[in-house]
Design a protein around this motif. Structure first.
Motif, mmCIF file in Angstrom:
data_model
loop_
_atom_site.group_PDB
_atom_site.id
_atom_site.type_symbol
_atom_site.label_atom_id
_atom_site.label_comp_id
_atom_site.label_asym_id
_atom_site.label_seq_id
_atom_site.Cartn_x
_atom_site.Cartn_y
_atom_site.Cartn_z
ATOM 1 N N ASP A 251 -109.659 46.212 59.692
ATOM 2 C CA ASP A 251 -108.471 45.606 60.297
ATOM 3 C C ASP A 251 -107.205 45.999 59.533
ATOM 4 N N LYS A 252 -107.285 45.996 58.224
ATOM 5 C CA LYS A 252 -106.112 46.343 57.425
ATOM 6 C C LYS A 252 -105.732 47.806 57.634
ATOM 7 N N PHE A 253 -106.765 48.667 57.754
ATOM 8 C CA PHE A 253 -106.445 50.078 57.961
ATOM 9 C C PHE A 253 -105.860 50.297 59.352
ATOM 10 N N ASP A 254 -106.395 49.565 60.327
ATOM 11 C CA ASP A 254 -105.817 49.639 61.670
ATOM 12 C C ASP A 254 -104.349 49.237 61.621
ATOM 13 N N ASN A 255 -104.119 48.137 60.908
ATOM 14 C CA ASN A 255 -102.745 47.641 60.790
ATOM 15 C C ASN A 255 -101.847 48.696 60.131
ATOM 16 N N TRP A 256 -102.364 49.258 59.049
ATOM 17 C CA TRP A 256 -101.570 50.268 58.332
ATOM 18 C C TRP A 256 -101.273 51.479 59.191
ATOM 19 N N SER A 257 -102.305 52.004 59.857
ATOM 20 C CA SER A 257 -102.125 53.230 60.631
ATOM 21 C C SER A 257 -101.151 53.028 61.776
ATOM 22 N N LYS A 258 -101.181 51.865 62.422
ATOM 23 C CA LYS A 258 -100.241 51.605 63.509
ATOM 24 C C LYS A 258 -98.820 51.516 62.974
ATOM 25 N N VAL A 259 -98.653 50.815 61.816
ATOM 26 C CA VAL A 259 -97.330 50.700 61.209
ATOM 27 C C VAL A 259 -96.830 52.063 60.786
ATOM 28 N N ALA A 260 -97.707 52.847 60.164
ATOM 29 C CA ALA A 260 -97.304 54.168 59.689
ATOM 30 C C ALA A 260 -96.883 55.058 60.859
ATOM 31 N N TYR A 261 -97.669 55.063 61.961
ATOM 32 C CA TYR A 261 -97.339 55.921 63.093
ATOM 33 C C TYR A 261 -96.040 55.460 63.764
ATOM 34 N N GLY A 262 -95.909 54.138 63.897
ATOM 35 C CA GLY A 262 -94.679 53.618 64.491
ATOM 36 C C GLY A 262 -93.463 53.945 63.635
ATOM 37 N N LEU A 263 -93.603 53.848 62.339
ATOM 38 C CA LEU A 263 -92.503 54.149 61.428
ATOM 39 C C LEU A 263 -92.171 55.630 61.448
ATOM 40 N N LEU A 264 -93.218 56.466 61.607
ATOM 41 C CA LEU A 264 -93.009 57.909 61.670
ATOM 42 C C LEU A 264 -92.127 58.269 62.868
ATOM 43 N N LYS A 265 -92.335 57.573 63.951
ATOM 44 C CA LYS A 265 -91.565 57.868 65.144
ATOM 45 C C LYS A 265 -90.143 57.312 65.070
ATOM 46 N N SER A 266 -89.962 56.190 64.316
ATOM 47 C CA SER A 266 -88.656 55.524 64.334
ATOM 48 C C SER A 266 -87.780 55.822 63.120
ATOM 49 N N ASN A 267 -88.390 56.063 61.984
ATOM 50 C CA ASN A 267 -87.589 56.220 60.753
ATOM 51 C C ASN A 267 -88.380 57.068 59.762
ATOM 52 N N GLN A 268 -88.184 58.383 59.880
ATOM 53 C CA GLN A 268 -88.998 59.291 59.055
ATOM 54 C C GLN A 268 -88.698 59.153 57.563
ATOM 55 N N GLU A 269 -87.428 58.890 57.207
ATOM 56 C CA GLU A 269 -87.088 58.745 55.787
ATOM 57 C C GLU A 269 -87.814 57.553 55.178
ATOM 58 N N LEU A 270 -87.844 56.452 55.938
ATOM 59 C CA LEU A 270 -88.557 55.278 55.442
ATOM 60 C C LEU A 270 -90.056 55.515 55.458
ATOM 61 N N PHE A 271 -90.505 56.331 56.419
ATOM 62 C CA PHE A 271 -91.917 56.695 56.478
ATOM 63 C C PHE A 271 -92.333 57.424 55.204
ATOM 64 N N LYS A 272 -91.465 58.303 54.736
ATOM 65 C CA LYS A 272 -91.766 59.052 53.517
ATOM 66 C C LYS A 272 -91.904 58.126 52.309
ATOM 67 N N GLU A 273 -91.116 57.030 52.282
ATOM 68 C CA GLU A 273 -91.251 56.039 51.183
ATOM 69 C C GLU A 273 -92.480 55.180 51.374
ATOM 70 N N PHE A 274 -92.796 54.904 52.641
ATOM 71 C CA PHE A 274 -93.902 54.013 52.950
ATOM 72 C C PHE A 274 -95.244 54.579 52.501
ATOM 73 N N LEU A 275 -95.403 55.907 52.656
ATOM 74 C CA LEU A 275 -96.698 56.504 52.319
ATOM 75 C C LEU A 275 -97.097 56.254 50.861
ATOM 76 N N PRO A 276 -96.259 56.637 49.853
ATOM 77 C CA PRO A 276 -96.694 56.371 48.475
ATOM 78 C C PRO A 276 -96.759 54.886 48.151
ATOM 79 N N MET A 277 -95.836 54.092 48.759
ATOM 80 C CA MET A 277 -95.881 52.647 48.478
ATOM 81 C C MET A 277 -97.174 52.038 48.997
ATOM 82 N N SER A 278 -97.534 52.355 50.227
ATOM 83 C CA SER A 278 -98.753 51.766 50.771
ATOM 84 C C SER A 278 -99.992 52.277 50.037
ATOM 85 N N GLY A 279 -99.920 53.550 49.581
ATOM 86 C CA GLY A 279 -101.038 54.049 48.783
ATOM 87 C C GLY A 279 -101.196 53.253 47.503
#
Length: 843
Positions: free
Chosen positions: A103-131
């Motif tokens: 469930d957590k990975f589902d949640n993460w992947s949906k957030v990551a994909y949605g963020l990739l489409k809406s705000n790529q700069e924030l997406f780039k920060e999100f990846l290492p933070m979520s890792g």
């Protein structure tokens, strides 16, 4: 060959811009080929981990679909292989390595994909933070700190193009290089874009300060944290301090990690100044300082393992110290430092309470050693600290360096730090014109005492602000500060810089009036110098102030009344009432005794037990020198009136002062060893002086000074009333002509027709003495209780049935009436006996 390679690279690039295959097997292979276009061993290793997971079907079809779409989107949007694809792969692998739920990975992947489409700069920060969140539960890190959470649950939320990390029921931790603090049991949301955490509820404590986490902790509600700062602050924290505070208390809380690293010398951060707490209320009650003898009211401030008592300028913190359930010392300050060893303040108001007043100082250093249970109050040498202690019970200004009190002892000690330093105890009405004149005027066109006195009269107030006073006299506050410090140091005003207030003391009004001869004053001041014992001790049973090391002091300059106390001790009671022993000099008189009692109101000295009174009289040749009268009056009681009670300063001349009024008979005795070998024992031979009064003690005349009384001669003569006065040999005695009937001597065993005199030369007579028919004529007769001796010009016995006729001249006679004998020494002369014979021998 070059052409073929170029064609191949172009074909691969074109294929890449079209995205990855949607076939899971082809996708993972294409992804590997795409990642291999950069030479990065770490990335290759991460891909191998992902490939292993992929081949093991560790992801659901939906998860695989999102991963493939995410990679395609990243490729089409030309995100870089390193670091962007690298961080994506690392994060995916981290989610599986840390056993993140489906469930957590589902949640993460949906957030990551949605963020990739809406705000790529924030997406780039999100990846290492979520890792980091997957691997270590770390959501923020930089070179000096990180924020993490332990326990609880978390999930990522995409909201309006912003990504949030929501954490529930976890411990939030901020870590430095070696230091950390923890917010326990909290909920919160971290905003990746703003780097802010919004939390709700939690609890923290002083664990790293080595203090009990169950006895001392704070609780809080909603709060915010800037993750870029290694600190936590809350304006409505609720502290619990079991065994110290009676209730939970609201205040401001702050914690901050240290950037220091531990070394071999430093094992922990128990000495840190954090966490910090400061209560909002300044009327807290703390009674955890040993027992009921120490109580505290005020604010509470904690800084690491250091506690502070705090207050404001208007509502200061207060420690109270008790003796036998009675409040004895009150210490007030804006800031107390409290440790397990001691309680201190560098600027405190201290009040010692007595039954009739208090001893007070506005600005001193205070210390209470908790193990020794000892208070030390130290007067400073700068600014307002230099002012004396003000004693409204004994009405003194006390100039000592320090005051000490051990709570178990019924006494408080006043002392100087150096044994040879002078302690000063000065009447509040003490005045010297020199002191008034020496107050620095500088460039001022006015005297500061006069100016402030006039301001008080004009405003009809003795309390005002320094700013108002400066404006009233056409000056500025900063220009008047040196002058105000001087007036405060000399005890003329109270100056409180925190409140900017001046309170004018009675001393300033007195000095103004004294200078212009409008009011009375005194010159009573005690200078104490002593080593080994304190300069003074306050008795907490009767509140007497026992002074030590006082060599002498003055009651009056104009009347020349001086005291040299016995063993240099003086006891000061309420309102300058003094008890002491020793010598009191008043004009030309010295009084010696152990029980003198001075009353300030009456300006007199009383005693029921004066050992002796000694007189002095000017030399008849040189009037500048006083010669002591050899004989003293003993066993007196009475009162020495120094001056008029309202003329202590001697401004007016009352020539009858000082004066002494006795209340009971006194004794003039002549039992000195040098007076006929102590023959005149005081118990049988003395002059009993009637109660008397002496005025003008500094300018009496011999003729005007007499002591009426009764002469008791030890049985030589009958007692008789007469007057003693100063004799030619500067002793007290008398001369008396022979009364008409003469004197029976020794109880009637003889008879004297004699003129007598009494002085330190002995009891003398001249005339005729008759004993058993013998008649002695002499101008040099010495009478003593057991005998009478004479150098006789004539010695005669008329013929009788008992004695023959005897006649002699220039003989020595020794009459011993107690054994009915008289001896005559012919002194080498012939004696006529029977009229027909002469003898030259002792009879």
């Amino acid at each position: 060959m070059m052409f073929l390679a170029s064609l191949l690279f172009t074909s691969l690039a074109d294929a890449q811009t079209k995205g990855f295959s949607r076939d899971r097997a082809v996708f993972i292979k294409e992804l590997g080929e795409y990642l291999a276009t950069v030479n990065n061993d770490k990335l290759n290793k991460e891909y191998e981990n992902l490939l292993e997971l992929w081949n093991a079907s560790d992801f659901s079809e939906e998860q695989e679909d999102l991963i493939m779409r995410m990679c395609t989107r990243m490729q089409l949007d030309r995100l870089k292989v390193d670091p962007d694809f690298h961080e994506l792969v690392r994060t995916i692998v981290a989610s599986r390595d840390s056993s993140v739920s489906r469930d957590k990975f589902d949640n993460w992947s949906k957030v990551a994909y949605g963020l990739l489409k809406s705000n790529q700069e924030l997406f780039k920060e999100f990846l290492p933070m979520s890792g980091d969140v997957f691997r270590e539960h770390v959501f923020y890190r930089d070179d000096s700190k990180l924020w993490e959470f332990t326990g609880g649950d978390f999930k990522f939320i995409l909201k309006k193009g912003q990504v949030l990390l929501e954490v529930k029921k976890a411990d939030l931790i901020c870590k430095g290089p070696d230091d950390k603090f923890t917010l326990r049991g909290t909920n919160g949301t971290y905003d990746l874009a703003t780097k802010r955490w919004e939390g709700d509820k939690g609890r923290t404590d002083w664990e790293r300060s080595k203090m009990s986490t169950t006895e001392l902790f704070v609780e809080f509600g909603q709060y915010e944290i800037d993750a870029t700062k290694g600190e936590f602050e809350h304006d409505s924290a609720l502290v619990t301090y079991k065994g110290v505070l009676e209730e939970k208390v609201y205040g401001h809380y702050k914690d901050k990690i240290s950037s220091a690293k531990l070394s071999s010398e430093r094992k922990d951060f128990s000495d840190s100044e954090f966490p910090q707490f400061e209560s909002y209320r300044n009327k807290l009650k703390i009674s955890a300082f040993g027992d009921e003898q120490v109580k505290y009211t005020g604010g509470l401030s904690l800084a690491g393992n250091k506690m502070k008592g705090t207050g404001s300028a208007d509502e200061r913190a207060e420690f109270q110290f008790y003796n036998e359930d009675k409040l004895t010392v009150r210490v007030v300050s804006s800031n107390f430092k409290i440790t397990p060893e001691k309680i201190t303040s560098n600027s405190a108001q201290v009040t010692i309470l007595t039954d009739s007043g208090e001893i007070y100082h506005p600005t001193v250093k205070f210390s209470f050693l908790r193990d020794k249970r000892e208070i030390t109050v130290t007067r400073g040498d700068k600014g307002l600290e230099q002012a004396p202690f003000y004693d409204t019970d004994h009405n003194l200004e006390i100039w000592v360096d320090q005051i000490k009190w051990k709570l178990e002892e019924p006494k408080i000690e006043f002392d100087m730090l150096l044994n040879d330093a002078k302690a000063r105890f000065q009447s509040k009405n003490f005045y010297r014109e020199f002191n008034y004149e020496r107050l620095t005027r500088g460039m001022m066109s006015y005297h500061p005492i006069t100016k402030m006195y006039q301001h008080c009269i004009r405003m009809r107030a003795d309390t005002f602000t320094l700013t108002d006073y400066a404006f009233a006299i056409g000056s500025k506050r900063e220009n008047l500060l040196p002058q105000m410090f001087m007036l405060a140091d000399e005890g003329f005003i109270y100056l409180d810089l925190e409140t900017n207030k001046i309170k004018v003391k009675e001393k300033l009004f007195n000095y103004y009036r004294n200078h212009f001869k409008l009011a009375d004053y005194d010159v009573i001041r005690f200078i104490s110098v002593i080593g080994g014992r304190p300069n003074a001790t306050l008795n907490l049973i009767n509140y007497d102030l026992q002074l030590e090391g006082v060599r002498l002091f003055h009651f009056s300059d104009s009347q020349n009344v001086v005291v040299i106390p016995h063993e240099q001790q003086v006891t000061v009671k309420n309102n300058r009432r003094l008890t002491f022993g020793g010598r009191v000099t008043a004009g030309r008189f010295d009084f010696y005794g152990q029980d003198f009692d001075f009353r300030y109101e009456g300006f007199d000295i009383n005693s029921n037990n004066i050992d002796s009174m000694k007189l002095f009289f000017p030399d008849t040749i040189d009037q500048r020198y006083l010669i002591p009268i050899k004989t003293v009056l003993r066993d007196l009681s009475g009162t020495l009136y120094i001056d008029k009670p309202h003329n202590k300063s001697g401004i007016k001349d009352f020539p009858e002062y000082p004066k002494f009024v006795s209340r009971s008979p006194a004794v003039i005795s002549y039992d000195k060893k040098g007076i006929h070998n102590g023959a005149y024992k005081k118990d049988i031979f003395r002059f009993e002086v009637d109660p008397f009064e002496i005025d003008s003690m500094d300018n009496f005349t011999i003729a005007g000074l007499t002591f009426p009384g009764t002469f008791v001669s030890g049985g030589i003569l009958p007692e008789f009333k007469y007057e003693a006065r100063i004799m030619k040999d500067y002793s007290l005695g008398f001369t008396r002509k022979n009364p008409p009937s003469g004197y029976p001597m020794y109880g009637g065993k003889g008879h004297g027709e004699i003129d007598i005199s009494m002085s330190e030369e002995g009891f003398q007579a001249k005339g005729e003495i008759t004993y058993e028919g013998a008649v002695i004529e002499s101008q040099d007769i010495i009478m003593m209780p057991d005998s009478t001796n004479a150098i006789a010009e004539s010695y005669k016995i008329e013929k009788s049935e008992k004695y023959p006729r005897v006649e002699a001249r220039d003989v020595l006679t020794h009459w011993m009436p107690k054994v009915d004998s008289m001896y005559v020494n012919t002194n080498g002369h012939e004696v006529d006996i029977f009229s027909d014979g002469r003898y030259s021998q002792e009879i």
